[in-house]
Design an enzyme around this catalytic site. Sequence first.
Site, PDB file in Angstrom:
ATOM      1  N   HIS A 176      42.690  42.746  46.773  1.00 15.89           N
ATOM      2  CA  HIS A 176      41.469  43.457  46.374  1.00 15.89           C
ATOM      3  C   HIS A 176      40.491  43.556  47.556  1.00 15.89           C
ATOM      4  CE1 HIS A 176      39.409  44.629  42.374  1.00 15.89           C
ATOM      5  NE2 HIS A 176      38.958  45.380  43.359  1.00 15.89           N
ATOM      6  N   GLU A 230      44.368  37.802  40.337  1.00 15.68           N
ATOM      7  CA  GLU A 230      43.881  37.915  41.707  1.00 15.68           C
ATOM      8  C   GLU A 230      43.292  36.582  42.168  1.00 15.68           C
ATOM      9  OE1 GLU A 230      41.136  41.191  41.810  1.00 15.68           O
ATOM     10  OE2 GLU A 230      42.672  42.692  41.488  1.00 15.68           O
ATOM     11  N   ARG A 285      41.651  48.732  39.456  1.00 14.41           N
ATOM     12  CA  ARG A 285      41.506  47.460  38.769  1.00 14.41           C
ATOM     13  C   ARG A 285      42.857  47.005  38.241  1.00 14.41           C
ATOM     14  NH1 ARG A 285      37.365  46.967  40.981  1.00 14.41           N
ATOM     15  NH2 ARG A 285      35.314  46.383  40.161  1.00 14.41           N
TER      16      ARG A 285
END
Length: 321
Positions: free
Chosen positions: A287, A266, A237
């Site tokens: 991600h 992100e 994360r």
Amino acid sequence: MSKPTIAVLDPYHPEALAKLKNNDEVEVLVRPDSSQEMIYERANAVMLRSDSRLTTSEFEKYSQLKYVVKQGVGVDNIDLDAAVKAGVEVYNTPGLNSEAVAELALSLALCLARRVCEVDRAIRDGRTVIRSQTLGRSLSRKVLGIVGMGNIGLAFAKKWFAAMEGTIIAYDPNHKGSSWSDIFGSRMRQVHDLGDLLKEADVVSLHVPLTKATTALISRREFAQMKQDAILLNCARGGVVDEAALLEALDSGKLLGAGLDAMEVEPPTQEVYGSLLSHENVILTPHIGASTVETQARSGVAVAELAVNLVLRNGGGNRVV
């Protein structure tokens, strides 16, 4: 009586959507085909991934919401305190993405060590690559340090053990690791101080959730403890790594490279992360750890099945709160 309603907030694999829509016992609302107002008014359960966020204000807008089902293990995009206050149960699906994320972590480590992306960019730019001046590093029999030995960390450890014939150091206060010796024997050990891992690992891979305890888990002090020319991987994360401290470690030449699939912002952009991207030995991915066809189909169907079971009062699943 009206059917229980499941709202799909984020893009899901077609097999997952088909699983929902072929079930005559539930009504399905898919965003953006269904209005947000309709979802707020009618949804008994919502399915989401990491794209959507459920905050206090969001929970207050739902009038009939009872269940939230998150694809994957991380639930940091859901305000759990607000869910409890709203009387909403939150579920996740741990373990389903493990192999795909572990594959990406191994890929990033190899690409950084062998300078794959750096050389590829040079060739595409028309630059001459002189092999004698473009030496990579071998990861064979090197030490992997895994921070967080849950499903993903264990999957990565197995791949490293088999493919690289390396040793593994694990740091995870939540796991005693009694069963790990059955798999890895003497080539794995657990440490109880993060610094002990950092000073020995050639590759440090992070596989922890984002919590108060793990925020900026890797910062200036930790970079100072790491081996010279170590590789840092974050497929967990954004926020687990202090990104300003990471940039300093790269600028100073402390790290051989960094592979980052999770960032504070992100998806990562040139505007935000241009300073990191100025380093040839940094790889950024948006991600995509779980983004394989096989994983998205399997985990999406699992979320759909769980959501259906919950609204039909059949229970089951991994409840977070």
